[in-house]
Design an enzyme around this catalytic site. Sequence first.
Site: not given
Length: 423
Positions: A98, A272, A310, A312, A315, A340
């Site tokens: 930014d 974002d 999930c 990830c 998980c 997660h």
Amino acid sequence: MTSKAHALSLKILAECSTTKARACHMTLPHSIVETPVFMPVGTQGTLKGLLPEQLEELDCKIMLGNTYHLGNRPGPELLEKAGGLHKFMNWNRSLLTDSGGFQMVSLLKLAEITEEGVKFQSPHDGSEMMLTPEKSIEIQNSIGADIIMQLDDVVHSSTTGERLEEAMWRTIRWLDRCIKAHKRPHDQSIFPIVQGGLDPELRKKCAYELIKRDVNGYAIGGLSGGEEKQDFWRMVSLSTDILPDDKPRYLMGVGFAVDLVVCAALGCDMFDCVFPTRTARFGSALVPSGQLNLKSKIFSSDFRPIDDQCKCSTCKNYTRAYLHTIVTNETVACHLLSVHNVAYQLNLMKSVHDSIKEDKFPQFIKAFFIQQFPNKDFPQWAIDALDSVNVKLNDNKSDNGKSSVVLKNKDTDSSNIENSKIS
Ligand SMILES: [Zn+2]
């Protein structure tokens, strides 16, 4: 960097035949990004609670860095010495920075905006500093992100009248100064920002001015500041109507699941938000039905993962009961939940991308909303926004039986879920 390096190219893979959504490949110097995309926000070179290699494991292709933090520490000279932020933080995929202006206005009470730039007091030694459009681009050139943002004159979304109009025109003047100061157009794309608050005429004027400039993509800014959702979606939609189809459109600061799905339907490609990592710090896990508050006692002997669909590492390796036990230990729990929650956002956008490619996005939207709002108490703004792109949330006749096919993540036991709505 090769001589062939092209800062950005957008290939539209599919356009939804009902809504304004599209699925694209956005090729950047450091990676090919599938859109619509959610970009996790990093601060001071690392995502709060997550390491770059973990983001890579989650198949994240682009993340955000904050210019304000990086410009102060380590500072542009050190970053240049280190060979740019990619090398400094060991992140080989794409980055977006930014302009630094938003942080100054929001973090520093003493910021003052003049035609020259944003004047503020250094939080480190109290000395007076000035962030000009040229300075912002100089810092962003030394950080070396694939996409950089123009400095804009930020006003609160409730601002109206002369100040709002002044900010809009100044944003355009600052854009031209940013483009002039930009030293790396061959491998960094500068995005202008559509401003104009909640005034449709100003926003249109701004968008029409911006598209006269030769740039690779556009952002829609000045929203998600607590304005009415009915105003929010209308400003998004009129912006995407004007911005050219062949360039990416980045809606800044938006990250609630419902907003992502609706705004993808309105034609936005990039998003974002600090929300998924911030909410992780409060013990909250994002799931297809909303959020699980892992501080709640109902999870103390729940030996299932947060989401059994999930993939990830949290998980795969940890149960809700374990997470409930450690949730007061901020560092560890925040870390596991951040992994997660970012995975959830990335998977959601992957499903959006895939469903657009299969031209099943309208069915996806309906199935998604039923999971989020099992009682069909859909927010009115979402009903209206989707209606504007020909998706009737309350009309199930057209997709009987299809919705269950589209959504892969189904929570099997919603009775055990604390369903806190976020919009
Ligand atoms: Zn997970």
